[in-house]
Design a protein around this motif. Structure first.
Motif, PDB file in Angstrom:
ATOM      1  N   VAL A 266      37.205  46.068  42.542  1.00 44.60           N
ATOM      2  CA  VAL A 266      36.607  44.906  43.217  1.00 44.60           C
ATOM      3  C   VAL A 266      36.400  45.198  44.696  1.00 44.60           C
ATOM      4  O   VAL A 266      35.327  44.930  45.259  1.00 44.60           O
ATOM      5  CB  VAL A 266      37.494  43.654  43.028  1.00 44.60           C
ATOM      6  N   ARG A 267      37.405  45.777  45.351  1.00 42.18           N
ATOM      7  CA  ARG A 267      37.307  46.062  46.787  1.00 42.18           C
ATOM      8  C   ARG A 267      36.313  47.182  47.084  1.00 42.18           C
ATOM      9  O   ARG A 267      35.755  47.245  48.182  1.00 42.18           O
ATOM     10  CB  ARG A 267      38.689  46.435  47.338  1.00 42.18           C
ATOM     11  N   TYR A 268      36.097  48.042  46.120  1.00 41.67           N
ATOM     12  CA  TYR A 268      35.115  49.115  46.289  1.00 41.67           C
ATOM     13  C   TYR A 268      33.706  48.531  46.391  1.00 41.67           C
ATOM     14  O   TYR A 268      32.890  48.981  47.193  1.00 41.67           O
ATOM     15  CB  TYR A 268      35.212  50.076  45.105  1.00 41.67           C
ATOM     16  N   TYR A 269      33.443  47.516  45.583  1.00 47.03           N
ATOM     17  CA  TYR A 269      32.091  46.949  45.520  1.00 47.03           C
ATOM     18  C   TYR A 269      31.873  45.731  46.409  1.00 47.03           C
ATOM     19  O   TYR A 269      30.724  45.386  46.709  1.00 47.03           O
ATOM     20  CB  TYR A 269      31.753  46.560  44.079  1.00 47.03           C
ATOM     21  N   GLY A 270      32.944  45.050  46.793  1.00 45.89           N
ATOM     22  CA  GLY A 270      32.737  43.831  47.568  1.00 45.89           C
ATOM     23  C   GLY A 270      34.015  43.279  48.175  1.00 45.89           C
ATOM     24  O   GLY A 270      35.047  43.940  48.206  1.00 45.89           O
ATOM     25  N   GLU A 271      33.918  42.046  48.658  1.00 46.80           N
ATOM     26  CA  GLU A 271      35.065  41.346  49.235  1.00 46.80           C
ATOM     27  C   GLU A 271      35.381  40.136  48.355  1.00 46.80           C
ATOM     28  O   GLU A 271      34.482  39.384  47.993  1.00 46.80           O
ATOM     29  CB  GLU A 271      34.764  40.894  50.666  1.00 46.80           C
ATOM     30  N   ALA A 272      36.659  39.962  48.010  1.00 48.03           N
ATOM     31  CA  ALA A 272      37.048  38.917  47.065  1.00 48.03           C
ATOM     32  C   ALA A 272      38.005  37.919  47.702  1.00 48.03           C
ATOM     33  O   ALA A 272      38.806  38.272  48.568  1.00 48.03           O
ATOM     34  CB  ALA A 272      37.704  39.548  45.840  1.00 48.03           C
ATOM     35  N   GLN A 273      37.895  36.679  47.237  1.00 36.18           N
ATOM     36  CA  GLN A 273      38.811  35.641  47.703  1.00 36.18           C
ATOM     37  C   GLN A 273      39.005  34.576  46.631  1.00 36.18           C
ATOM     38  O   GLN A 273      38.111  34.344  45.815  1.00 36.18           O
ATOM     39  CB  GLN A 273      38.274  34.980  48.979  1.00 36.18           C
ATOM     40  N   VAL A 274      40.188  33.967  46.613  1.00 39.91           N
ATOM     41  CA  VAL A 274      40.451  32.841  45.727  1.00 39.91           C
ATOM     42  C   VAL A 274      39.950  31.573  46.424  1.00 39.91           C
ATOM     43  O   VAL A 274      40.309  31.308  47.568  1.00 39.91           O
ATOM     44  CB  VAL A 274      41.958  32.711  45.417  1.00 39.91           C
ATOM     45  N   LEU A 275      39.112  30.800  45.734  1.00 41.40           N
ATOM     46  CA  LEU A 275      38.542  29.587  46.318  1.00 41.40           C
ATOM     47  C   LEU A 275      39.420  28.366  46.089  1.00 41.40           C
ATOM     48  O   LEU A 275      39.725  27.635  47.020  1.00 41.40           O
ATOM     49  CB  LEU A 275      37.146  29.338  45.746  1.00 41.40           C
ATOM     50  N   PHE A 276      39.821  28.138  44.832  1.00 37.43           N
ATOM     51  CA  PHE A 276      40.724  27.021  44.542  1.00 37.43           C
ATOM     52  C   PHE A 276      41.324  27.176  43.152  1.00 37.43           C
ATOM     53  O   PHE A 276      40.789  27.897  42.305  1.00 37.43           O
ATOM     54  CB  PHE A 276      40.014  25.668  44.682  1.00 37.43           C
ATOM     55  N   ASP A 277      42.444  26.490  42.937  1.00 37.77           N
ATOM     56  CA  ASP A 277      43.140  26.537  41.654  1.00 37.77           C
ATOM     57  C   ASP A 277      42.647  25.434  40.724  1.00 37.77           C
ATOM     58  O   ASP A 277      42.179  24.385  41.180  1.00 37.77           O
ATOM     59  CB  ASP A 277      44.655  26.382  41.857  1.00 37.77           C
ATOM     60  N   VAL A 278      42.774  25.685  39.428  1.00 41.92           N
ATOM     61  CA  VAL A 278      42.388  24.708  38.407  1.00 41.92           C
ATOM     62  C   VAL A 278      43.524  24.626  37.384  1.00 41.92           C
ATOM     63  O   VAL A 278      43.845  25.619  36.730  1.00 41.92           O
ATOM     64  CB  VAL A 278      41.082  25.121  37.694  1.00 41.92           C
ATOM     65  N   GLY A 279      44.130  23.460  37.262  1.00 40.87           N
ATOM     66  CA  GLY A 279      45.263  23.283  36.360  1.00 40.87           C
ATOM     67  C   GLY A 279      44.864  23.338  34.897  1.00 40.87           C
ATOM     68  O   GLY A 279      43.705  23.065  34.540  1.00 40.87           O
ATOM     69  N   ARG A 280      45.809  23.662  34.048  1.00 39.79           N
ATOM     70  CA  ARG A 280      45.537  23.803  32.606  1.00 39.79           C
ATOM     71  C   ARG A 280      45.084  22.505  31.960  1.00 39.79           C
ATOM     72  O   ARG A 280      44.376  22.513  30.960  1.00 39.79           O
ATOM     73  CB  ARG A 280      46.778  24.352  31.914  1.00 39.79           C
ATOM     74  N   ASN A 281      45.474  21.371  32.537  1.00 39.12           N
ATOM     75  CA  ASN A 281      45.080  20.080  31.968  1.00 39.12           C
ATOM     76  C   ASN A 281      43.621  19.729  32.231  1.00 39.12           C
ATOM     77  O   ASN A 281      43.136  18.679  31.799  1.00 39.12           O
ATOM     78  CB  ASN A 281      45.984  18.970  32.507  1.00 39.12           C
ATOM     79  N   SER A 282      42.923  20.617  32.926  1.00 40.38           N
ATOM     80  CA  SER A 282      41.496  20.399  33.192  1.00 40.38           C
ATOM     81  C   SER A 282      40.625  20.826  32.020  1.00 40.38           C
ATOM     82  O   SER A 282      39.400  20.706  32.082  1.00 40.38           O
ATOM     83  CB  SER A 282      41.066  21.192  34.436  1.00 40.38           C
TER      84      SER A 282
END
Length: 286
Positions: free
Chosen positions: A178-194
């Motif tokens: 992933v880091r070789y090809y681009g820049e990654a970030q976590v945007l937000f979490d989603v709970g299992r009850n969704s």
């Protein structure tokens, strides 16, 4: 008809009408949290010049939000049972097109050339089935030309690994890719009850912004990633022992390369930075 695809009763009614039952083998968990998909679409920042590829649209809950802003949305779906469902739920959107098949086997470059050639920007947005997360992302990064961005929902543990800062304990071979090809970030979490049915784990939405030009001088990417995979093959061993046993490189050769690159001889793969992987590969293989 403008269905509320986050309403459990509405979704159940549509699926029942088409005789659909959930498939555990295909990792089908449909979103019922009405806040998630609009937020994914907003953060994707698609506009009238953007073509979007979605993988695994399900009943179309995310697709519907993408169609509201993007110029064109091409959704790839493997499960034939969902084709009539999507025809019903997304029939009102003229900028939607369904492609039947397996995203891991289809020629995505040809799909883009054929269906999204008039779009200035190409992005991927999807709620990925957990079991194909890494293979799909690696294929998108390594094979598909002209992608600007990948925004996907994945299992939270996978999100942490995909977005891991190199040199930390969460780093794995896929983190390096992933880091070789681009820049990654976590945007937000989603709970299992969704989701319906509810999975046993939580999820997270991540974004990978892809480099416009290659950032590292590598002569053979496939060989480089085989090298990276070998480095992580035996995580508890030192990099010296892992490379030697996994790739069949003489230990003395690896040792000399580590010394010449000023890398500690007792280091583990998870402690390397991207430049270390690149320099060590070039030293050993060129």
């Amino acid at each position: 008809m403008d269905y509320n695809l986050c309403d459990i009763n509405t979704v159940k009614s549509i699926l029942s009408r088409h005789g659909f039952n959930f498939s555990k083998a295909l990792g089908q968990n449909f979103l019922i949290n009405e806040e998630v998909c609009p937020e994914m679409a907003r953060l994707l920042e698609a506009d009238g010049d953007t073509g979007v590829i979605e993988i695994g649209p399900g009943v179309g809950v995310l697709t519907k939000e993408l169609c509201k802003t993007a110029k064109r949305v091409v959704a790839i779906e493997l499960d034939k049972r969902l084709y009539p469902v999507l025809e019903e739920t997304l029939g009102d959107y003229g900028n939607f097109e369904l492609v039947e098949g397996d995203a891991l086997e289809l020629d995505l470059n040809s799909i883009i050339a054929e269906k999204l050639s008039d779009c200035k920007s190409i992005k991927v947005c999807a709620n990925l089935p957990y079991y194909i997360t890494s293979p799909v992302i690696i294929k998108l990064l390594s094979e598909v030309k002209g992608l600007d961005e990948i925004e996907v929902m994945v299992q939270r543990e996978a999100a942490q690994r995909l977005c891991a800062e190199l040199g930390t304990r969460q780093t794995g071979a896929v983190s390096v890719a992933v880091r070789y090809y681009g820049e990654a970030q976590v945007l937000f979490d989603v709970g299992r009850n969704s989701f319906m049915p509810s999975p046993k784990v939580d999820s997270a939405v991540i974004k990978i912004t892809i480099h416009k030009e290659p950032k590292y001088d590598i002569n053979d990417e496939k060989e480089f990633f085989r090298f990276v995979k070998g480095a992580f093959m035996q995580r508890r061993k030192t990099l010296l022992n892992s490379l030697s046993s996994s790739l069949g490189i003489e230990k003395k050769t690896v040792l000399n390369a580590l010394i010449e690159e000023h890398i500690a001889i007792n280091i583990r793969a998870e402690n390397l930075k991207m430049e270390d992987f690149v320099n060590l590969y070039n030293k050993l293989y060129n």
